[in-house]
Design an enzyme around this catalytic site. Structure first.
Site, mmCIF file in Angstrom:
data_model
loop_
_atom_site.group_PDB
_atom_site.id
_atom_site.type_symbol
_atom_site.label_atom_id
_atom_site.label_comp_id
_atom_site.label_asym_id
_atom_site.label_seq_id
_atom_site.Cartn_x
_atom_site.Cartn_y
_atom_site.Cartn_z
ATOM 1 N N CYS A 125 -2.797 33.717 9.789
ATOM 2 C CA CYS A 125 -2.634 34.355 11.100
ATOM 3 C C CYS A 125 -2.328 33.346 12.194
ATOM 4 O O CYS A 125 -3.141 33.115 13.095
ATOM 5 C CB CYS A 125 -3.881 35.154 11.420
ATOM 6 N N GLY B 87 2.153 4.931 -0.516
ATOM 7 C CA GLY B 87 1.579 6.247 -0.771
ATOM 8 C C GLY B 87 2.702 7.207 -1.094
ATOM 9 O O GLY B 87 3.017 7.502 -2.248
ATOM 10 N N ARG B 88 3.379 7.653 -0.018
ATOM 11 C CA ARG B 88 4.441 8.647 -0.158
ATOM 12 C C ARG B 88 5.479 8.261 -1.212
ATOM 13 O O ARG B 88 5.900 9.088 -2.016
ATOM 14 C CB ARG B 88 5.127 8.796 1.204
ATOM 15 N N GLU C 149 0.840 -1.212 0.000
ATOM 16 C CA GLU C 149 0.000 0.000 0.000
ATOM 17 C C GLU C 149 0.871 1.256 0.000
ATOM 18 O O GLU C 149 0.783 2.089 0.906
ATOM 19 C CB GLU C 149 -0.893 0.023 1.251
ATOM 20 N N TYR D 169 0.845 13.962 0.663
ATOM 21 C CA TYR D 169 0.266 14.653 1.818
ATOM 22 C C TYR D 169 0.449 16.170 1.676
ATOM 23 O O TYR D 169 0.682 16.874 2.648
ATOM 24 C CB TYR D 169 0.872 14.111 3.126
ATOM 25 N N ARG E 269 2.450 20.104 6.098
ATOM 26 C CA ARG E 269 3.439 19.227 6.728
ATOM 27 C C ARG E 269 4.496 19.966 7.570
ATOM 28 O O ARG E 269 4.796 19.523 8.680
ATOM 29 C CB ARG E 269 4.137 18.349 5.679
HETATM 30 N N1 LLP Z 1 -1.664 2.100 4.431
HETATM 31 C C1 LLP Z 1 -2.223 2.608 5.545
HETATM 32 C C2 LLP Z 1 -3.164 1.799 6.306
HETATM 33 C C3 LLP Z 1 -1.884 3.908 5.968
HETATM 34 O O1 LLP Z 1 -2.425 4.396 7.077
HETATM 35 C C4 LLP Z 1 -0.957 4.676 5.218
HETATM 36 C C5 LLP Z 1 -0.600 6.032 5.633
HETATM 37 C C6 LLP Z 1 -0.421 4.104 4.040
HETATM 38 C C7 LLP Z 1 -0.788 2.810 3.681
HETATM 39 C C8 LLP Z 1 0.544 4.834 3.170
HETATM 40 O O2 LLP Z 1 1.735 5.061 3.846
HETATM 41 P P1 LLP Z 1 2.981 5.747 3.067
HETATM 42 O O3 LLP Z 1 3.464 4.767 2.023
HETATM 43 O O4 LLP Z 1 2.490 6.996 2.464
HETATM 44 O O5 LLP Z 1 3.967 5.971 4.145
HETATM 45 N N2 LLP Z 1 0.397 12.904 6.690
HETATM 46 C C9 LLP Z 1 1.620 12.230 7.080
HETATM 47 C C10 LLP Z 1 1.614 10.773 6.702
HETATM 48 C C11 LLP Z 1 0.421 10.012 7.240
HETATM 49 C C12 LLP Z 1 0.406 8.557 6.814
HETATM 50 C C13 LLP Z 1 -0.916 7.961 7.085
HETATM 51 N N3 LLP Z 1 -1.052 6.588 6.663
HETATM 52 C C14 LLP Z 1 2.791 12.996 6.484
HETATM 53 O O6 LLP Z 1 2.578 13.996 5.782
HETATM 54 O O7 LLP Z 1 3.943 12.666 6.724
#
Ligand code: LLP
Length: 419
Positions: A346, A276-277, A274, A375, A313
């Site tokens: 502000c 994302g980043r 899964e 994000y 962020r």
């Molecule tokens: N799967 C689940 C269940 C998750 O909760 C997340 C991210 C991912 C996959 C994806 O994770 P990644 O590959 O993106 O690390 N807003 C924060 C990051 C929050 C991540 C939330 N869950 C930031 O800007 O650093």
């Protein structure tokens, strides 16, 4: 691979000059590189080629339907956490058979619509959620496909706000309870079919050993379940792979793949990821213009036209995102000056960077905040009644608007004006 490069002292995204983009579409704006996104899909596909796998892009990282369509074209599925993300995935044409649904607070309506769309499986985060899914599946006459999201209690060695797999976090089911729940659920819940096990331990992991520790604990659970004749088809290891924000050393996808394939090779399951980043962070920059410069006491501030509502962020996590001048490349020997890059909101917490060494700035200079694809826009808000920025996609020398800049009318949409 970086698709943001200088040509004659001007920063480009692929074959388009970012200062031309800013002149045409205004600032702040998010600019994504399509070829970067396609390359990331390929990197994941290549790294996991030796094992049955499904890459489910984590929609929350950057949710624009046009980006999801690119991923769908590259055969990716997605990881969703809300009815809204399911809606986006459907619009992008992602089939239910490639969707996994995580999240601690799924509502009955969300569960029902996911069941109706025939998703691959739910990542269930509590016993009470499991019971509710069983009940709703029974009501609509389907069998729900389920993985339990287990909390393996390993420290991901990352920022506490984005660590999820330790026992004090709200996520998942304690791994010690999972075996019992699989066994009881298999015999008692008629509308549930256990198809997998899931874990996600945190985000921006730059050290791979927590992945291995969590994978070994999950494997151990899978083997114990086999002794009870519970055979699963999928092991979902979540997202979390870190990316380069500064000059830190970060592992490549292939290093993560080597570990996971090594741990799970002999089990014959499909590996679900899964990410994302690591798919999107470095696919985009946010462009912002210097509005004013001022010195207060011993600080030099550059006040830009993007704030914490556009990119949260830095304010929320004290996160570092590189900032560069679009019309001048840093080079050894050029003098640097210390700036706080702050927004118009502000709040004292409204900053994009603190005490940052940059080339000399002037009013009107265009800055690119790098690594803004993950994000970034997806956490943007309308705080201070600021319309959210335009999102643009670059493909070679073409630029398309994939989300218009919001208008003032958008800000009041749905508000009633009294009688
Ligand atoms: N799967 C689940 C269940 C998750 O909760 C997340 C991210 C991912 C996959 C994806 O994770 P990644 O590959 O993106 O690390 N807003 C924060 C990051 C929050 C991540 C939330 N869950 C930031 O800007 O650093």
């Amino acid at each position: 691979m970086d698709t943001f490069n200088y040509r004659d002292n001007l920063l480009f995204c692929e074959d388009v000059s970012l200062s031309e983009i800013a002149a045409e579409f205004g600032t702040p704006c998010y600019v994504y590189s399509k070829s970067f996104l396609v390359a990331r899909c390929q990197a994941y596909a290549d790294a996991f080629a030796a094992h049955k796998h499904l890459i489910c892009y984590s929609v929350k990282a950057s949710s624009n339907v046009n980006l999801l369509k690119i991923f769908a074209e590259q055969d990716l599925g997605c990881d969703i956490v809300s009815g809204g993300e399911l809606f986006r995935a459907k619009l992008a044409g992602i089939s239910g058979q490639k969707i996994v649904y995580s999240g601690v607070g799924k509502t009955p309506a969300e569960i029902k619509s996911a069941l109706e769309y025939g998703i691959l499986f739910f990542n269930v985060e509590s016993e009470s959620e499991l019971l509710l899914i069983d009940e709703i599946a029974g009501q609509i006459g389907v069998v729900a496909r389920v993985a339990l999201r287990v909390n393996p209690d390993v420290d991901p060695l990352t920022h506490p706000y984005i660590s999820t797999g330790m026992k004090e976090n709200k996520f998942g089911i304690a791994i010690a309870d999972a075996e019992r729940i699989y066994i009881e659920g298999t015999s008692n819940l008629e509308n549930i079919k256990f198809v997998g096990v899931d874990c996600h331990i945190g985000s921006q992991l730059t050290n791979l050993s927590p992945f291995r520790d969590a994978a070994l604990r999950v494997k151990n659970l899978i083997l114990r379940l086999r002794k009870h004749n519970i055979q699963l088809d999928y092991v979902d290891v979540g997202g979390g792979l870190g990316v380069l924000y500064d000059n830190e050393s970060v592992p490549e996808v292939v290093h993560l793949a080597d570990i996971l394939i090594d741990v799970f090779a002999d089990l014959g399951l499909t590996l679900v990821l899964e990410p994302g980043r690591s798919m999107v962070a470095n696919s985009a920059v946010m462009l912002t213009r210097v509005q004013y410069l001022k010195d207060n006491a011993d600080k030099r501030f550059a006040i830009v036209d993007a704030g914490m509502n556009d990119l949260l962020r830095p304010s929320l996590y004290d996160a570092y995102q590189k900032i560069v001048k679009v019309n001048e490349e840093e080079q050894a020997g050029k003098p640097l000056f210390l700036y706080d890059i702050v927004g118009p909101i502000c709040e004292s917490g409204d900053f994009l960077a603190k005490s940052r060494n940059l080339l000399a700035l002037e009013q009107g200079d265009l800055l690119a905040v790098k690594s803004a694809g993950a994000y970034g826009f997806s956490m943007a808000s309308n705080y201070n009644s600021r319309p959210r920025p335009v999102e643009l996609l670059v493909n070679g020398d073409q630029v398309s608007v994939i989300r218009e800049r919001e208008s003032f009318e958008d800000l009041v949409k749905g508000e009633s004006f009294g009688s």
